[in-house]
Write a protein that holds these residues in place. Structure first.
Motif, PDB file in Angstrom:
ATOM      1  N   ARG A  22     -65.555 -47.038  99.257  1.00 22.51           N
ATOM      2  CA  ARG A  22     -64.991 -45.728  98.918  1.00 22.51           C
ATOM      3  C   ARG A  22     -65.845 -44.955  97.913  1.00 22.51           C
ATOM      4  N   SER A  65     -59.757 -39.638 101.482  1.00 24.65           N
ATOM      5  CA  SER A  65     -59.308 -40.400 100.307  1.00 24.65           C
ATOM      6  C   SER A  65     -58.006 -41.139 100.592  1.00 24.65           C
ATOM      7  N   PHE A 109     -74.036 -35.027 105.571  1.00 22.63           N
ATOM      8  CA  PHE A 109     -74.887 -35.192 104.382  1.00 22.63           C
ATOM      9  C   PHE A 109     -76.255 -35.756 104.784  1.00 22.63           C
ATOM     10  N   ARG A 145     -56.575 -48.231  93.136  1.00 22.70           N
ATOM     11  CA  ARG A 145     -56.324 -49.011  94.341  1.00 22.70           C
ATOM     12  C   ARG A 145     -54.895 -49.548  94.324  1.00 22.70           C
ATOM     13  N   ALA A 167     -73.529 -33.797  94.745  1.00 24.20           N
ATOM     14  CA  ALA A 167     -73.200 -33.446  93.358  1.00 24.20           C
ATOM     15  C   ALA A 167     -74.423 -33.619  92.463  1.00 24.20           C
ATOM     16  N   PRO A 221     -70.159 -43.538  87.826  1.00 23.07           N
ATOM     17  CA  PRO A 221     -69.504 -42.218  87.821  1.00 23.07           C
ATOM     18  C   PRO A 221     -68.955 -41.838  89.192  1.00 23.07           C
ATOM     19  N   PHE A 222     -69.546 -42.389  90.256  1.00 27.91           N
ATOM     20  CA  PHE A 222     -69.092 -42.049  91.612  1.00 27.91           C
ATOM     21  C   PHE A 222     -68.338 -43.207  92.261  1.00 27.91           C
ATOM     22  N   ARG A 282     -65.085 -41.622 107.751  1.00 28.92           N
ATOM     23  CA  ARG A 282     -66.187 -41.614 106.783  1.00 28.92           C
ATOM     24  C   ARG A 282     -67.530 -41.514 107.514  1.00 28.92           C
ATOM     25  N   HIS A 306     -60.186 -44.915 108.096  1.00 27.87           N
ATOM     26  CA  HIS A 306     -61.070 -44.539 106.987  1.00 27.87           C
ATOM     27  C   HIS A 306     -62.529 -44.719 107.387  1.00 27.87           C
ATOM     28  N   CYS A 347     -68.040 -42.280  96.238  1.00 21.58           N
ATOM     29  CA  CYS A 347     -67.927 -40.834  96.469  1.00 21.58           C
ATOM     30  C   CYS A 347     -68.853 -40.381  97.596  1.00 21.58           C
ATOM     31  N   ILE A 348     -68.299 -39.661  98.560  1.00 18.52           N
ATOM     32  CA  ILE A 348     -69.094 -39.234  99.710  1.00 18.52           C
ATOM     33  C   ILE A 348     -69.989 -38.038  99.328  1.00 18.52           C
ATOM     34  N   TYR A 404     -59.627 -49.597  88.203  1.00 10.68           N
ATOM     35  CA  TYR A 404     -60.845 -50.129  87.577  1.00 10.68           C
ATOM     36  C   TYR A 404     -61.422 -49.024  86.693  1.00 10.68           C
ATOM     37  N   LEU A 413     -62.587 -31.500 101.256  1.00 11.54           N
ATOM     38  CA  LEU A 413     -63.953 -31.257 100.760  1.00 11.54           C
ATOM     39  C   LEU A 413     -63.979 -30.061  99.795  1.00 11.54           C
ATOM     40  N   THR A 450     -64.511 -32.005  89.375  1.00  6.37           N
ATOM     41  CA  THR A 450     -65.433 -33.058  88.927  1.00  6.37           C
ATOM     42  C   THR A 450     -66.811 -32.468  88.640  1.00  6.37           C
ATOM     43  N   ALA A 501     -62.290 -31.819  96.594  1.00  5.72           N
ATOM     44  CA  ALA A 501     -62.736 -33.082  95.982  1.00  5.72           C
ATOM     45  C   ALA A 501     -63.844 -32.918  94.944  1.00  5.72           C
ATOM     46  N   GLY A 502     -64.786 -32.019  95.206  1.00  2.66           N
ATOM     47  CA  GLY A 502     -65.916 -31.957  94.292  1.00  2.66           C
ATOM     48  C   GLY A 502     -65.825 -30.836  93.281  1.00  2.66           C
TER      49      GLY A 502
HETATM   50  C1  HEM Z   1     -64.396 -40.156  95.812  1.00  4.72           C
HETATM   51  C2  HEM Z   1     -66.533 -38.992  91.598  1.00  4.72           C
HETATM   52  C3  HEM Z   1     -68.215 -34.882  93.578  1.00  4.72           C
HETATM   53  C4  HEM Z   1     -65.893 -35.936  97.710  1.00  4.72           C
HETATM   54  C5  HEM Z   1     -64.835 -40.184  94.509  1.00  4.72           C
HETATM   55  C6  HEM Z   1     -64.563 -41.246  93.567  1.00  4.72           C
HETATM   56  C7  HEM Z   1     -65.169 -40.922  92.392  1.00  4.72           C
HETATM   57  C8  HEM Z   1     -65.824 -39.660  92.582  1.00  4.72           C
HETATM   58  C9  HEM Z   1     -65.159 -41.752  91.105  1.00  4.72           C
HETATM   59  C10 HEM Z   1     -63.664 -42.455  93.833  1.00  4.72           C
HETATM   60  C11 HEM Z   1     -64.412 -43.679  94.215  1.00  4.72           C
HETATM   61  C12 HEM Z   1     -63.477 -44.853  94.334  1.00  4.72           C
HETATM   62  O1  HEM Z   1     -62.293 -44.703  94.664  1.00  4.72           O
HETATM   63  O2  HEM Z   1     -63.956 -45.973  94.090  1.00  4.72           O
HETATM   64  C13 HEM Z   1     -67.143 -37.768  91.776  1.00  4.72           C
HETATM   65  C14 HEM Z   1     -67.898 -37.068  90.734  1.00  4.72           C
HETATM   66  C15 HEM Z   1     -68.359 -35.908  91.290  1.00  4.72           C
HETATM   67  C16 HEM Z   1     -67.908 -35.878  92.675  1.00  4.72           C
HETATM   68  C17 HEM Z   1     -68.103 -37.580  89.314  1.00  4.72           C
HETATM   69  C18 HEM Z   1     -69.185 -34.809  90.688  1.00  4.72           C
HETATM   70  C19 HEM Z   1     -69.923 -34.929  89.591  1.00  4.72           C
HETATM   71  C20 HEM Z   1     -67.793 -34.857  94.892  1.00  4.72           C
HETATM   72  C21 HEM Z   1     -68.152 -33.826  95.848  1.00  4.72           C
HETATM   73  C22 HEM Z   1     -67.463 -34.107  96.989  1.00  4.72           C
HETATM   74  C23 HEM Z   1     -66.704 -35.329  96.773  1.00  4.72           C
HETATM   75  C24 HEM Z   1     -69.105 -32.653  95.606  1.00  4.72           C
HETATM   76  C25 HEM Z   1     -67.526 -33.303  98.259  1.00  4.72           C
HETATM   77  C26 HEM Z   1     -68.002 -33.736  99.329  1.00  4.72           C
HETATM   78  C27 HEM Z   1     -65.258 -37.142  97.530  1.00  4.72           C
HETATM   79  C28 HEM Z   1     -64.409 -37.777  98.547  1.00  4.72           C
HETATM   80  C29 HEM Z   1     -64.003 -39.012  98.012  1.00  4.72           C
HETATM   81  C30 HEM Z   1     -64.580 -39.100  96.675  1.00  4.72           C
HETATM   82  C31 HEM Z   1     -64.055 -37.192  99.907  1.00  4.72           C
HETATM   83  C32 HEM Z   1     -63.135 -40.058  98.708  1.00  4.72           C
HETATM   84  C33 HEM Z   1     -64.044 -41.087  99.392  1.00  4.72           C
HETATM   85  C34 HEM Z   1     -63.302 -42.180 100.135  1.00  4.72           C
HETATM   86  O3  HEM Z   1     -62.150 -42.493  99.794  1.00  4.72           O
HETATM   87  O4  HEM Z   1     -63.928 -42.742 101.060  1.00  4.72           O
HETATM   88  N1  HEM Z   1     -65.616 -39.226  93.891  1.00  4.72           N
HETATM   89  N2  HEM Z   1     -67.160 -37.005  92.919  1.00  4.72           N
HETATM   90  N3  HEM Z   1     -66.924 -35.740  95.485  1.00  4.72           N
HETATM   91  N4  HEM Z   1     -65.335 -37.965  96.432  1.00  4.72           N
HETATM   92 FE1  HEM Z   1     -66.335 -37.534  94.713  1.00  4.72          FE
END
Ligand code: HEM
Length: 445
Positions: free
Chosen positions: A392, A94, A112, A329, A400, A386-387, A105, A101, A394-395, A350, A254, A261, A257-258
């Motif tokens: 970027r 992140s 996955f 951002r 999830a 939502p993701f 990534r 990055h 959500c990975i 955003y 890891l 949420t 992050a999840g």
């Molecule tokens: C990034 C949502 C679950 C790992 C994000 C972002 C959102 C998000 C909105 C930011 C995207 C952006 O900046 O544009 C969610 C929601 C989840 C969830 C709603 C569950 C319902 C998870 C899980 C993991 C995870 C289970 C574990 C692997 C990450 C990571 C990032 C990220 C590492 C950063 C990605 C990057 O910057 O390249 N997530 N997430 N998330 N999420 Fe999730």
């Protein structure tokens, strides 16, 4: 106010910067999420404000969000408060930018793959079933706290290969709680302050992750215990393999992050399914149709993808109460958005929460999973986020969603539940009931 040369920008978006230094922070604290709704109505889809010592541009609207999501490394890059950057570390995904990055990534995406997701799916089913059985044995539970434990239990097993519920892991969970509690704090390292406590917890957790990584690297077996994400990454031999320090920080990320949420989304499902009996009936009908009503059946990914109504239920819970309200951002350079100048160095957020509530969706406040099954080919790419999206996104998105589908299936198959909460919601850092959602569970006969 600003870290950028804002005085040169005569064409800033509309909005108010509030009082010197504190900006509009007090109004934001008083109004909560209404703060953004009021301002969108007053100023339109792109407006400026000043919150927690930082000038902010808040963004809505399909074309504007598209520009931000597609502008990674060109006009924008990630934004995190200083305390989060220090506690996650500069190698976390992140926080990484540019080529670092992209490289990190790409490496993490391997964990996955279809093969890994099949392993995680089995694990998810075990964790959900065990957890629901325990909930049914207790007089009453606090739903949100229990969903957090369940999500942590799963992440610890799936990503780091640590099994919880043993004496040695009690300290790990305690340190992890300290880490999470102090993540968003003042960025000053004075004794007794949040950052000092948080950094001490970070050191402990990194040490534990390193011990696991060393064991995994030395292990020659190819068994069940080596299928978690860190096992795969530490045994990677190619030129894209990540070094030990990077792996430690990514393991920590890891785990974190999840966690909240996923727990927020699971809690939201508990509430919506409790309040919408007709939705539970339809899920049971779908399970019957696919021969999945009997207890003890194993679920696999192909089956879960075919459950279109269950998938619509999960999507709708994520639309109505997205766990992450906005994506953040920093402007890498000055650029134009919706006809306004966005100054270099400003934070851009955003909007996810308000985007999900526009009239793009009919009757947007209502929880109605069938809206996803009308057969219309609506392009929801920049309306349902939502993701997040773009480079970027959500990975853990697939992970999830798969988990939430399994949670829904096992929940309606095996439990009745009565919610005893006053339903007052807290919206930060994720939406959750202020009383943590007291619930009484009973097992279905
Ligand atoms: C990034 C949502 C679950 C790992 C994000 C972002 C959102 C998000 C909105 C930011 C995207 C952006 O900046 O544009 C969610 C929601 C989840 C969830 C709603 C569950 C319902 C998870 C899980 C993991 C995870 C289970 C574990 C692997 C990450 C990571 C990032 C990220 C590492 C950063 C990605 C990057 O910057 O390249 N997530 N997430 N998330 N999420 Fe999730």
């Amino acid at each position: 106010f600003a870290p950028g040369p804002q005085n040169r920008h005569s064409n800033l978006p509309p909005g108010s910067m509030g009082l010197p230094i504190i900006g509009e922070t007090l109004t934001f604290i008083l109004q909560g999420t209404k703060f953004f709704e009021f301002r969108y109505k007053k100023y339109g889809p792109v407006f400026k404000t000043h919150l927690f010592g930082t000038p902010v541009i808040r963004v809505m609207g399909e074309d504007n969000i598209k520009r931000i999501l597609q502008g990674e490394n060109d006009v924008v890059t990630s934004y995190w408060p200083a305390s989060v950057r220090m506690m996650l570390g500069d190698k976390a995904l992140s926080v990484s930018t540019g080529d670092d990055h992209r490289r990190r990534r790409k490496a993490i995406m391997k964990t996955f793959s279809h093969h890994s997701m099949s392993f995680y799916t089995k694990l998810m089913q075990q964790v959900v079933k065990t957890t629901l059985a325990l909930w049914c044995e207790k007089d009453s539970i606090l739903g949100f706290l229990e969903c957090k434990s369940m999500a942590f239990d799963l992440a610890a097993q799936a990503f780091v290969g640590i099994r919880l519920h043993s004496a040695q892991t009690t300290e790990l969970v305690r340190q992890y709680d300290t880490f999470v509690k102090n993540l968003f704090c003042l960025p000053f390292q004075f004794p007794g302050m949040g950052l000092v406590k948080g950094m001490a917890a970070r050191k402990f957790l990194l040490q534990k992750i390193e011990e696991c990584l060393v064991k995994k690297k030395e292990s020659t077996g190819d068994d069940q215990d080596l299928q978690d994400a860190m096992s795969l990454l530490v045994r990677e031999q190619d030129e894209e393999a990540l070094d030990l320090d990077t792996l430690k920080e990514i393991g920590l990320e890891l785990l974190f992050a999840g966690h909240s949420t996923t727990a927020s989304a699971a809690t939201s499902l508990l509430i919506h399914l409790h309040d919408n009996r007709h939705v539970v009936e339809k899920i049971l009908e779908e399970l019957d149709q696919f021969g999945l009503s009997e207890s003890g059946q194993e679920l696999n990914m192909d089956m879960l993808r075919k459950l279109t109504y269950v998938n619509a239920v999960v999507k709708e819970a994520l639309r109505v109460a997205p766990p992450v309200g906005a994506g953040f951002r920093t402007a890498l350079k000055s650029f134009t958005l919706n006809g306004y100048s966005i100054p270099e160095g400003w934070m851009i957020a955003y909007s996810i929460r308000e985007t999900h509530k526009t009239d793009f969706f009919t009757d947007p406040e209502t929880f109605e999973p069938s809206r996803w099954l009308t057969g219309d080919e609506l392009d929801t790419k920049y309306h349902f986020l939502p993701f997040g999206g773009g480079a970027r996104v959500c990975i853990g998105k697939e992970f999830a969603q798969m988990f939430l589908r399994i949670f829904v299936v096992e929940l309606v198959k095996s439990c009745h539940w009565q919610i005893k909460s006053n339903r007052k919601m807290v919206m930060f850092p994720v939406p959750y009931p202020a009383d943590n959602l007291p619930v009484v569970f009973t097992a279905k006969q």
